[in-house]
Enzyme design. Sequence first.
Site, short mmCIF file in Angstrom:
data_model
loop_
_atom_site.label_atom_id
_atom_site.label_comp_id
_atom_site.label_asym_id
_atom_site.label_seq_id
_atom_site.Cartn_x
_atom_site.Cartn_y
_atom_site.Cartn_z
N TYR A 15 59.77 158.41 40.84
CA TYR A 15 59.18 157.10 41.17
C TYR A 15 58.23 156.63 40.08
O TYR A 15 58.04 155.44 39.89
CB TYR A 15 58.37 157.20 42.48
CG TYR A 15 59.18 157.08 43.72
CD1 TYR A 15 59.76 158.20 44.30
CD2 TYR A 15 59.37 155.84 44.34
CE1 TYR A 15 60.51 158.09 45.46
CE2 TYR A 15 60.12 155.73 45.50
CZ TYR A 15 60.69 156.86 46.06
OH TYR A 15 61.43 156.75 47.20
N LYS A 34 41.55 158.99 40.74
CA LYS A 34 42.88 158.86 41.32
C LYS A 34 42.93 159.43 42.74
O LYS A 34 43.35 158.75 43.69
CB LYS A 34 43.93 159.57 40.45
CG LYS A 34 45.29 159.73 41.11
CD LYS A 34 45.95 158.38 41.43
CE LYS A 34 47.19 158.56 42.28
NZ LYS A 34 47.80 157.27 42.67
N ASN A 86 42.99 157.44 46.97
CA ASN A 86 43.87 157.64 48.13
C ASN A 86 43.16 158.34 49.28
O ASN A 86 43.45 158.11 50.44
CB ASN A 86 45.12 158.40 47.71
CG ASN A 86 46.08 157.47 46.98
OD1 ASN A 86 46.01 156.26 47.14
ND2 ASN A 86 46.95 158.04 46.18
N ARG A 121 41.50 155.74 51.33
CA ARG A 121 42.42 155.05 52.25
C ARG A 121 42.71 155.95 53.45
O ARG A 121 42.72 155.51 54.60
CB ARG A 121 43.70 154.70 51.51
CG ARG A 121 44.71 153.87 52.32
CD ARG A 121 45.75 153.29 51.37
NE ARG A 121 46.85 152.64 52.01
CZ ARG A 121 46.84 151.39 52.46
NH1 ARG A 121 45.73 150.68 52.38
NH2 ARG A 121 47.91 150.86 53.01
N GLY A 174 52.16 158.96 56.50
CA GLY A 174 53.23 159.63 55.74
C GLY A 174 53.16 159.23 54.28
O GLY A 174 52.15 158.73 53.80
N CYS A 222 51.65 160.15 48.80
CA CYS A 222 50.32 160.07 48.19
C CYS A 222 49.24 160.53 49.15
O CYS A 222 48.57 161.53 48.92
CB CYS A 222 50.03 158.63 47.78
SG CYS A 222 51.34 157.84 46.91
N ARG A 268 59.50 160.67 53.04
CA ARG A 268 58.57 161.77 52.69
C ARG A 268 57.38 161.82 53.65
O ARG A 268 56.70 160.83 53.84
CB ARG A 268 58.09 161.61 51.24
CG ARG A 268 59.18 161.90 50.22
CD ARG A 268 58.69 161.69 48.81
NE ARG A 268 58.47 160.28 48.53
CZ ARG A 268 58.10 159.84 47.33
NH1 ARG A 268 57.92 160.69 46.34
NH2 ARG A 268 57.92 158.54 47.12
N1 SAJ Z 1 49.04 153.58 57.33
C1 SAJ Z 1 48.35 153.48 58.54
N2 SAJ Z 1 47.37 152.55 58.66
C2 SAJ Z 1 47.03 151.70 57.63
C3 SAJ Z 1 47.75 151.82 56.40
C4 SAJ Z 1 48.74 152.77 56.28
O1 SAJ Z 1 48.62 154.23 59.48
O2 SAJ Z 1 46.14 150.86 57.80
C5 SAJ Z 1 50.07 154.60 57.19
C6 SAJ Z 1 51.43 154.02 56.88
O3 SAJ Z 1 52.14 153.79 58.07
C7 SAJ Z 1 52.09 155.14 56.06
C8 SAJ Z 1 50.91 155.79 55.34
O4 SAJ Z 1 49.73 155.39 56.04
O5 SAJ Z 1 52.67 156.10 56.91
C9 SAJ Z 1 50.79 155.41 53.87
O6 SAJ Z 1 50.81 154.02 53.83
P1 SAJ Z 1 50.42 153.24 52.45
O7 SAJ Z 1 50.45 151.78 52.72
O8 SAJ Z 1 49.17 153.82 51.89
O9 SAJ Z 1 51.69 153.55 51.56
P2 SAJ Z 1 51.80 154.43 50.26
O10 SAJ Z 1 51.77 155.88 50.54
O11 SAJ Z 1 52.96 153.90 49.49
O12 SAJ Z 1 50.45 154.10 49.52
C10 SAJ Z 1 50.45 153.72 48.21
C11 SAJ Z 1 49.24 154.35 47.61
N3 SAJ Z 1 49.24 154.01 46.20
C12 SAJ Z 1 49.17 155.02 45.30
O13 SAJ Z 1 49.03 156.17 45.60
C13 SAJ Z 1 49.24 154.60 43.89
C14 SAJ Z 1 48.00 153.77 48.26
O14 SAJ Z 1 46.83 154.23 47.57
C15 SAJ Z 1 48.00 152.29 48.17
O15 SAJ Z 1 46.86 151.77 48.89
C16 SAJ Z 1 49.24 151.73 48.84
O16 SAJ Z 1 50.38 152.30 48.15
C17 SAJ Z 1 49.23 150.25 48.64
O17 SAJ Z 1 49.04 149.57 49.66
O18 SAJ Z 1 49.31 149.83 47.49
#
Ligand code: SAJ
Length: 454
Positions: free
Chosen positions: A10, A213, A217, A220, A274, A277, A351
């Site tokens: 990716y 980095k 995450n 978040r 999930g 990251c 994943r």
């Molecule tokens: N999720 C929740 N509640 C939320 C946000 C997400 O339960 O408020 C869950 C989602 O359902 C998912 C998981 O968290 O299962 C991850 O969601 P995500 O939106 O963070 O998706 P990712 O893993 O693709 O996150 C990536 C991360 N970027 C990098 O690692 C470079 C994250 O830091 C970014 O914030 C996100 O993309 C983004 O929104 O850009």
Amino acid sequence: MNIVVVGMGYVGIPVAALFADQPGFRVTGIQRRSERSGWKIDCINRGESPIGGNEPGLNELVNRVVNNGSLQVRDDFSACTNADAVILAVQTPVDEHKKPVYDSLIEAVEGVSENIVAGTLVSVESTLAPGTTINLVKPLLEEGSGLMAGVGFNLIYSYERVMAGSLLHNLINYPRIIGGYTQECAIRGFEFYKNIVNAEISVTDILTAEVSKVVENTYRDVNIAFANEVALICESLGVNVFEVRKYVNNLPFNPQNPSTNPYRNMHLPGAGVGGHCLPKDPWLLKYGLDNYGKKRFYPKILVDSRELNDSMPDHLIELTLEALNENYIQINDAKVALLGLSFREDVDDTRNSPCLKIYTKLVNMCREVIIHDPYIKECRNLPIHDNLYEAVFCANALILITSHEDYQKIDLNKIRGLMYSPIIVDGRNAFNSGELTRIGFVYKCVGKSNNYLV
Ligand code: SAJ
């Protein structure tokens, strides 16, 4: 410039293709011909991107740069001998003990170190436990090449911020952080990434970049855990967490600077966390603290947040058992349909998906468990149905785990007629309680209690 990118995943594929598209750049991708990923070598050399789902611009870009000879993929490190820059973009998962697995990284660093020549820029993009670049990567590079970091070769840590569904966009438009082993390394890195990054590029030291980095995450993940904890509190008190979240988040922006983030940004509670990251980066941060920190302490917030987020799939199972019991249905007699196998809405990436955790537990408790996902037709021999209405036929309960756009449009009256007992457990606040109750569903949702109809 001749560039080598190690790891066609990716991160590696978009960055390799983007550099290859710059005038005067030639890029060699390196991919291990392993059982799981070896097929990517031939796939990319045919001009096709092996990344599924919807990645705007990526397929066309890979096709263009492969066909004009600017990008090719090999399974050996010989291209490093005349590389001006080498990018390491291999995966760095954590194992069941939450410890980083660096096998791919070590193999890549050793292969690179045996081939690079003086003056090469080495850029590590993989997410690492803070301290890894200096304490593991640097010594391996120096031993293998006989060159000194900062003297014989330039070493930087420059992390990616990719997101499934916008890989190219993020790479070009997100600010970039460059951590240099020396000031000169950082400046060399700045000049290098300026070729593909259209956003602000900041320079700092390697350790600061590594910490930034994983903190990005972890932040978040902790915020999602806070939302999940508030959801459990609201369920217990009998209020709707999404109504509470709406009021919390509408505290006015800073009047002096309305474009800044609001004073409150409560995240969304749900079925769990999930992806590649968030589930691993907090553990990498803790590993760095435990192994390279000068003062030991227990990072309670990040650990408890991870554990709470990982408990949300169990909470959905609990809500399902409650609903079945309230309707005098034995779990071992029940057929349960799981909607949403991918870890996030409208992508095909499974994943660390919460659905996998729910399936693994329910399959030993129920008469039958089946899965539906509009983006996934097969995965690990799981019982995936590609027709939603067939999947819910005679089901005793339906659990919505990922809120794909398609699920907003399903015919709930038809679903009600097909199910043996109309129980819906909503893991992502995808449905309206009042509408489902009117149709005759028994409805439960993370963060919503039965004490009201909203
Ligand atoms: N999720 C929740 N509640 C939320 C946000 C997400 O339960 O408020 C869950 C989602 O359902 C998912 C998981 O968290 O299962 C991850 O969601 P995500 O939106 O963070 O998706 P990712 O893993 O693709 O996150 C990536 C991360 N970027 C990098 O690692 C470079 C994250 O830091 C970014 O914030 C996100 O993309 C983004 O929104 O850009």
